[in-house]
Design an enzyme around this catalytic site. Structure first.
Site, PDB file in Angstrom:
ATOM      1  N   PRO A   1       0.788  -1.245   0.000  1.00 37.99           N
ATOM      2  CA  PRO A   1       0.000   0.000   0.000  1.00 37.99           C
ATOM      3  C   PRO A   1       0.818   1.292   0.000  1.00 37.99           C
ATOM      4  O   PRO A   1       0.233   2.370  -0.087  1.00 37.99           O
ATOM      5  CB  PRO A   1      -0.834  -0.120   1.282  1.00 37.99           C
ATOM      6  CG  PRO A   1      -0.072  -1.060   2.150  1.00 37.99           C
ATOM      7  CD  PRO A   1       0.654  -1.991   1.256  1.00 37.99           C
TER       8      PRO A   1
ATOM      9  N   LYS B   1      -1.718   2.529  -4.539  1.00 35.68           N
ATOM     10  CA  LYS B   1      -2.066   2.201  -5.921  1.00 35.68           C
ATOM     11  C   LYS B   1      -3.166   1.135  -6.085  1.00 35.68           C
ATOM     12  O   LYS B   1      -3.769   1.027  -7.156  1.00 35.68           O
ATOM     13  CB  LYS B   1      -0.812   1.694  -6.664  1.00 35.68           C
ATOM     14  CG  LYS B   1       0.170   2.794  -6.977  1.00 35.68           C
ATOM     15  CD  LYS B   1      -0.316   3.663  -8.126  1.00 35.68           C
ATOM     16  CE  LYS B   1       0.350   4.999  -8.189  1.00 35.68           C
ATOM     17  NZ  LYS B   1      -0.362   6.122  -7.585  1.00 35.68           N
TER      18      LYS B   1
ATOM     19  N   TYR C   1       2.671   9.137  -8.152  1.00 35.94           N
ATOM     20  CA  TYR C   1       1.762   9.130  -7.000  1.00 35.94           C
ATOM     21  C   TYR C   1       0.369   9.624  -7.398  1.00 35.94           C
ATOM     22  O   TYR C   1      -0.642   9.061  -7.004  1.00 35.94           O
ATOM     23  CB  TYR C   1       2.336  10.001  -5.882  1.00 35.94           C
ATOM     24  CG  TYR C   1       1.647   9.831  -4.550  1.00 35.94           C
ATOM     25  CD1 TYR C   1       2.111   8.922  -3.610  1.00 35.94           C
ATOM     26  CD2 TYR C   1       0.514  10.586  -4.225  1.00 35.94           C
ATOM     27  CE1 TYR C   1       1.476   8.756  -2.393  1.00 35.94           C
ATOM     28  CE2 TYR C   1      -0.132  10.434  -3.008  1.00 35.94           C
ATOM     29  CZ  TYR C   1       0.364   9.522  -2.097  1.00 35.94           C
ATOM     30  OH  TYR C   1      -0.290   9.363  -0.888  1.00 35.94           O
TER      31      TYR C   1
HETATM   32  C1  FAD Z   1      -6.864  -5.428   4.306  1.00 35.62           C
HETATM   33  C2  FAD Z   1      -6.545  -4.542   3.120  1.00 35.62           C
HETATM   34  C3  FAD Z   1      -6.132  -3.227   3.329  1.00 35.62           C
HETATM   35  C4  FAD Z   1      -5.805  -2.419   2.239  1.00 35.62           C
HETATM   36  N1  FAD Z   1      -5.365  -1.161   2.483  1.00 35.62           N
HETATM   37  C5  FAD Z   1      -5.006  -0.390   1.431  1.00 35.62           C
HETATM   38  C6  FAD Z   1      -4.513   0.916   1.639  1.00 35.62           C
HETATM   39  O1  FAD Z   1      -4.355   1.379   2.776  1.00 35.62           O
HETATM   40  N2  FAD Z   1      -4.171   1.656   0.540  1.00 35.62           N
HETATM   41  C7  FAD Z   1      -4.313   1.158  -0.747  1.00 35.62           C
HETATM   42  O2  FAD Z   1      -4.023   1.851  -1.729  1.00 35.62           O
HETATM   43  N3  FAD Z   1      -4.802  -0.061  -0.961  1.00 35.62           N
HETATM   44  C8  FAD Z   1      -5.142  -0.841   0.085  1.00 35.62           C
HETATM   45  N4  FAD Z   1      -5.605  -2.076  -0.137  1.00 35.62           N
HETATM   46  C9  FAD Z   1      -5.780  -2.496  -1.524  1.00 35.62           C
HETATM   47  C10 FAD Z   1      -7.155  -2.087  -2.105  1.00 35.62           C
HETATM   48  O3  FAD Z   1      -8.117  -2.041  -1.096  1.00 35.62           O
HETATM   49  C11 FAD Z   1      -7.522  -3.087  -3.193  1.00 35.62           C
HETATM   50  O4  FAD Z   1      -6.556  -2.967  -4.210  1.00 35.62           O
HETATM   51  C12 FAD Z   1      -8.947  -2.900  -3.764  1.00 35.62           C
HETATM   52  O5  FAD Z   1      -9.895  -3.322  -2.804  1.00 35.62           O
HETATM   53  C13 FAD Z   1      -9.116  -3.699  -5.051  1.00 35.62           C
HETATM   54  O6  FAD Z   1     -10.462  -3.734  -5.439  1.00 35.62           O
HETATM   55  P1  FAD Z   1     -11.093  -5.018  -6.131  1.00 35.62           P
HETATM   56  O7  FAD Z   1     -12.512  -4.677  -6.404  1.00 35.62           O
HETATM   57  O8  FAD Z   1     -10.216  -5.461  -7.217  1.00 35.62           O
HETATM   58  O9  FAD Z   1     -10.997  -6.176  -5.042  1.00 35.62           O
HETATM   59  P2  FAD Z   1     -11.779  -6.332  -3.672  1.00 35.62           P
HETATM   60  O10 FAD Z   1     -11.987  -5.019  -3.030  1.00 35.62           O
HETATM   61  O11 FAD Z   1     -11.067  -7.388  -2.906  1.00 35.62           O
HETATM   62  O12 FAD Z   1     -13.217  -6.859  -4.100  1.00 35.62           O
HETATM   63  C14 FAD Z   1     -13.434  -8.193  -4.491  1.00 35.62           C
HETATM   64  C15 FAD Z   1     -14.854  -8.574  -4.136  1.00 35.62           C
HETATM   65  O13 FAD Z   1     -15.111  -9.896  -4.589  1.00 35.62           O
HETATM   66  C16 FAD Z   1     -15.797 -10.612  -3.583  1.00 35.62           C
HETATM   67  N5  FAD Z   1     -15.536 -12.042  -3.790  1.00 35.62           N
HETATM   68  C17 FAD Z   1     -14.416 -12.737  -3.497  1.00 35.62           C
HETATM   69  N6  FAD Z   1     -14.550 -14.026  -3.873  1.00 35.62           N
HETATM   70  C18 FAD Z   1     -15.778 -14.134  -4.407  1.00 35.62           C
HETATM   71  C19 FAD Z   1     -16.499 -15.225  -4.975  1.00 35.62           C
HETATM   72  N7  FAD Z   1     -15.955 -16.450  -5.044  1.00 35.62           N
HETATM   73  N8  FAD Z   1     -17.736 -14.994  -5.421  1.00 35.62           N
HETATM   74  C20 FAD Z   1     -18.292 -13.759  -5.361  1.00 35.62           C
HETATM   75  N9  FAD Z   1     -17.658 -12.690  -4.829  1.00 35.62           N
HETATM   76  C21 FAD Z   1     -16.411 -12.878  -4.371  1.00 35.62           C
HETATM   77  C22 FAD Z   1     -15.226 -10.046  -2.280  1.00 35.62           C
HETATM   78  O14 FAD Z   1     -16.095 -10.234  -1.179  1.00 35.62           O
HETATM   79  C23 FAD Z   1     -15.083  -8.578  -2.629  1.00 35.62           C
HETATM   80  O15 FAD Z   1     -16.233  -7.813  -2.345  1.00 35.62           O
HETATM   81  C24 FAD Z   1      -5.926  -2.916   0.931  1.00 35.62           C
HETATM   82  C25 FAD Z   1      -6.363  -4.217   0.720  1.00 35.62           C
HETATM   83  C26 FAD Z   1      -6.644  -5.041   1.790  1.00 35.62           C
HETATM   84  C27 FAD Z   1      -7.065  -6.466   1.530  1.00 35.62           C
END
Ligand code: FAD
Length: 390
Positions: free
Chosen positions: A293, A297, A383
């Protein structure tokens, strides 16, 4: 059930993809295995690049962001005795916005439930099938326990790092995984305390890195570097505040304390899985890549992926042209690798490894970034985020 794009995962990537497709007349259904409450309450990222803000505003989900988000025009970089400021508009003409991922998700869920495409919470046993054909489908069990089949033209795997989609792409052959696990983690707190800084502070300290960020004028988000083996139970609120006081210390300035609303330990990893496509299954966001993090990004990359993917799918499904869909994986990965490098670089510059030679190199790099305009500009451009081209 039938739709044009079956979207697995209702995080920011899946929800925004559905929204962008709907605005261009393409149907979708979002399948999310958690509850609405859980998805909206998950504390994660908080910094939006300029292109992310522009995309959310253009998608009609930026009203609250523009009202409640905090525009930031720089960051502070700190090491003992020095706090320097990078002025982003002066360096690259762009800014970033502080607006929590929870709020982005709430805005997207609200728009979806107010007459947008179907969004099904609490589904289970999600299995994409026949993705090598032009008519894939997704089997799943709905929230009432009934088995369902969703027929579609395309499946979007936006199900995060622990989802099912990436494994299916790997099964198509030719998958390559690139990974780096870092020997440190972040212990993060969300605190009911007004920020005592105007901009985020990224602090190098002999005890380890610390970050002072915020979510609103009354809520702060702070982190300290810890060993990945640390247990959250061993860190009382007092111990965390004391570590923050030490690592962020500057003459005549102090950290505002307040009740800790949430605390957790976040492991740090870089991970890229290629390609981001198998047949009619396209990956986006954390399903395909993870960054530490430090460069803020993760969320922004997810938004950039689906911005590009939405354009490619509209062209595929409405114009019957495959060029953008065929180019999607390589084009998305070019940005992924740029952001992976930047996140690795920020992480390497700011975290203590315990090695004194490394420490001198880090301090030399920090001084360079804060004294050379081209070096500062390189950080600022990355950034605040490079523009997303279609
Ligand atoms: C604990 C944590 C803290 C973070 N903190 C930061 C930070 O401080 N700064 C930063 O820049 N980034 C941070 N990140 C990264 C950022 O939050 C992620 O890059 C972002 O959430 C990506 O979005 P996404 O929609 O690709 O994935 P996600 O947000 O993970 O969304 C995926 C979704 O798919 C759902 N899902 C999973 N499996 C299944 C399935 N089999 N069937 C149906 N649904 C499913 C999940 O429940 C979720 O809602 C953090 C990530 C985590 C895990």
């Amino acid at each position: 059930m039938r739709t044009q794009v079956g979207i697995i995962g209702g995080g920011p990537a899946g929800l925004l993809l559905s929204r962008l497709l709907a605005l261009q007349g393409v149907d979708s259904v979002v399948l999310e295995n958690r509850s609405r409450e859980y998805v909206e309450g998950r504390i994660r990222a908080g910094i939006l690049e300029q292109h992310s803000v522009d995309t959310l505003v253009a998608a009609g989900v930026g009203d609250r962001l523009r009202r409640e988000g905090l525009e930031h025009s720089g960051i502070h970089l700190q090491w003992p005795g020095t706090r320097a400021t990078l002025d982003f508009p002066a360096l690259c003409g762009r800014t970033v916005w502080v607006y929590g991922q929870t709020e982005v998700v709430k805005d997207l869920v609200a728009a979806q439930l107010a007459g947008g495409p179907p969004l099904l919470f609490g589904v289970s046993d999600v299995v994409p099938e026949d993705v090598d054909t032009d008519s894939p489908r997704i089997r799943f069990t709905d929230a009432d326990g009934a088995p369902q089949v969703l027929g579609c033209d395309v499946v979007a795997g936006t199900d995060g790092f622990h989802g099912v989609s990436r494994g299916l792409v790997a099964g198509g052959g030719g998958q390559q995984v690139f990974e780096r696990t870092y020997p440190y983690a972040w212990l993060g707190i969300l605190a009911d305390a007004a920020p005592s800084t105007d901009e985020l502070i990224y602090a190098w300290h002999p005890d380890g890195f610390a970050l002072y960020s915020m979510r609103s004028p009354t809520v702060s988000r702070l982190y300290v570097q810890v060993d990945p083996a640390e247990r959250i139970e061993d860190w009382s609120d007092e111990r965390i505040w004391d570590a923050l006081d030490t690592r962020l210390a500057l003459e005549g300035w102090s950290v505002n304390r307040g009740p800790v609303l949430e605390k957790s330990i976040l492991p740090m990893r870089s991970f890229v899985s290629t390609p981001m496509r198998r047949g009619r299954l396209f990956l986006a966001g954390d399903a395909a890549h993870i960054v530490p993090p430090t460069g803020a990004k993760g969320l922004n990359l997810a938004i950039a992926d689906v911005t590009r993917l939405a354009t490619a799918l509209v062209r595929l499904l409405q114009d019957k042209q495959t060029d953008l869909a065929d180019a999607y994986s390589d084009a998305a990965l070019a940005r992924v690798w740029r952001c992976t490098h930047f996140s690795w670089w920020m992480t390497s510059m700011l975290h203590r490894s315990g090695d004194e030679f490394d420490a001198r190199l880090q301090l030399a790099q920090l001084e360079r970034v804060c004294s050379s305009e081209p070096a500062a500009r390189e950080l600022a451009e990355n950034y605040t985020g490079l523009p997303v081209e279609a």
